[in-house]
Enzyme design. Structure first.
Site, PDB file in Angstrom:
ATOM      1  N   LYS A 170      25.304  -4.056  -0.276  1.00  0.00           N
ATOM      2  CA  LYS A 170      26.775  -4.029  -0.344  1.00  0.00           C
ATOM      3  C   LYS A 170      27.378  -3.313   0.860  1.00  0.00           C
ATOM      4  O   LYS A 170      28.593  -3.163   0.942  1.00  0.00           O
ATOM      5  CB  LYS A 170      27.215  -3.322  -1.624  1.00  0.00           C
TER       6      LYS A 170
ATOM      7  N   ARG B 285      11.163   4.039   3.495  1.00  0.00           N
ATOM      8  CA  ARG B 285      10.776   3.077   4.534  1.00  0.00           C
ATOM      9  C   ARG B 285      12.016   2.282   4.919  1.00  0.00           C
ATOM     10  O   ARG B 285      12.786   1.865   4.051  1.00  0.00           O
ATOM     11  CB  ARG B 285       9.689   2.129   4.048  1.00  0.00           C
TER      12      ARG B 285
ATOM     13  N   HIS C 182       4.896   6.305  11.527  1.00  0.00           N
ATOM     14  CA  HIS C 182       4.408   6.133  10.158  1.00  0.00           C
ATOM     15  C   HIS C 182       3.508   7.340   9.881  1.00  0.00           C
ATOM     16  O   HIS C 182       2.285   7.233   9.821  1.00  0.00           O
ATOM     17  CB  HIS C 182       3.623   4.827  10.064  1.00  0.00           C
TER      18      HIS C 182
ATOM     19  N   ARG D 217       0.794  -1.219   0.000  1.00  0.00           N
ATOM     20  CA  ARG D 217       0.000   0.000   0.000  1.00  0.00           C
ATOM     21  C   ARG D 217       0.832   1.276   0.000  1.00  0.00           C
ATOM     22  O   ARG D 217       0.625   2.164  -0.813  1.00  0.00           O
ATOM     23  CB  ARG D 217      -0.916   0.037   1.240  1.00  0.00           C
ATOM     24  N   THR D 218       1.770   1.372   0.936  1.00  0.00           N
ATOM     25  CA  THR D 218       2.460   2.654   1.101  1.00  0.00           C
ATOM     26  C   THR D 218       3.278   3.000  -0.137  1.00  0.00           C
ATOM     27  O   THR D 218       3.211   4.113  -0.655  1.00  0.00           O
ATOM     28  CB  THR D 218       3.360   2.621   2.357  1.00  0.00           C
TER      29      THR D 218
END
Length: 308
Positions: free
Chosen positions: A80, A101, A129, A51-52
């Site tokens: 890496k 995120r 959030h 969703r986000t």
């Protein structure tokens, strides 16, 4: 406002302005079709999201902008060993705004310290959030017509749920809200929230372990998933898990105008039969999230529909 890292970065006036713009976007989408033309959003998602990430991408595309980025740490130079700061500084060369995120709390904040373009926290660990919080606030306002004077029940995993923590902090600035916290003892809200938000501001709250005990009082029910992995033993989980599944039987004693919210993804904590009940708002929430992210991107980029 240069970045959005924590919901408390937003004043009540900021929130009202963003929600008003989101409402206007919903009513007049054609007015906003080119406001971000030639602007690029980078979605830096170091952990999975449906969703986000897609909501941010859809928001930018509907504003006439374009999107680049990655959807997991494995497909970035983080695999890496590249630092968040270095990744952000590289992306600054390619994009006008970043949505990040990250599984580590504070990572988007770190990124914001190293770049001169806006950074939006799209979820950091169990911490914050803020764009989900804006989504929740817009949903509440659209359903109830206000952001004060109601009883809200938070149900499920209140200990680790970043959406719950963010929304409680944001709502703490509005008057007349009665908080009912529904969870097993193992998943009660963290002590820091009790002290820093409720006690510090003199806000009363009630903690219960059964949904049925408080259902008739609720104007809003904010559901979250009870996660088996959070329990110390299987017996406790089995004993409690069905208490936190919302079904039509439990809704029989609820108010006719109850609004049921859920940040999603849902597993089994809301019966699919509830989806057809007019009180279910969680799929409306998804659409609201796109509108409010469109408003936020415009705000942080300093663009307006009046210029186009």
């Amino acid at each position: 406002m240069r970045h959005l890292i924590d919901p408390m970065d937003l004043s009540v006036e900021d929130i009202d302005r963003l929600l008003d713009r989101a409402d206007d976007i919903a009513k007049n989408p054609e007015k906003y079709q080119e406001v971000c033309k030639h602007k690029k959003l980078a979605t830096l998602f170091f952990e999975p999201s449906t969703r986000t990430r897609l909501s941010f991408e859809a928001a930018m595309l509907e504003l006439g902008g374009s999107v680049l980025g990655f959807s997991s740490a494995d497909s970035s130079s983080a695999s890496k060993g590249e630092s968040v700061a270095d990744t952000a500084r590289v992306i600054e060369c390619y994009a006008d705004i970043i949505a990040m995120r990250h599984p580590k709390e504070g990572a988007p904040y770190v990124a914001s310290q190293y770049v001169n373009i806006p950074v939006i926290n799209a979820g950091d660990g169990g911490h914050n959030h803020p764009t989900q919080t804006l989504t929740d606030l817009l949903t509440i306002r659209r359903e109830k017509g206000r952001l004060n004077n109601f009883t809200i029940g938070f149900c499920g995993d209140l200990k680790f749920g970043r959406t719950v923590h963010s929304l409680i902090k944001a709502l703490s600035r509005y008057e007349g809200i009665n908080y009912i916290l529904i969870s097993p003892e193992e998943l009660q809200i963290p002590e820091y929230l009790k002290k820093d938000v409720f006690e510090k501001k003199g806000i009363t709250f009630t903690e219960v372990d059964k949904m049925e005990d408080v259902m008739p009082q609720l104007d809003i029910l904010y559901m979250t998933r009870v996660q088996r992995e959070r329990f110390f033993n299987e017996a406790d989980y089995v004993r409690l898990k069905d208490s936190y599944i919302l079904d039509m039987d439990k809704l029989k004693i609820a108010k006719k105008d109850l609004s049921i919210l859920h940040p999603l993804p849902r597993v089994n904590e809301i019966s699919v039969k509830v989806d057809n009940d007019p009180r279910a708002c969680y799929f409306k929430q998804v659409l609201n999230g796109k509108h409010v992210r469109m408003a936020l991107i415009m705000e942080l980029l300093g663009v307006s529909a009046d210029e186009h």
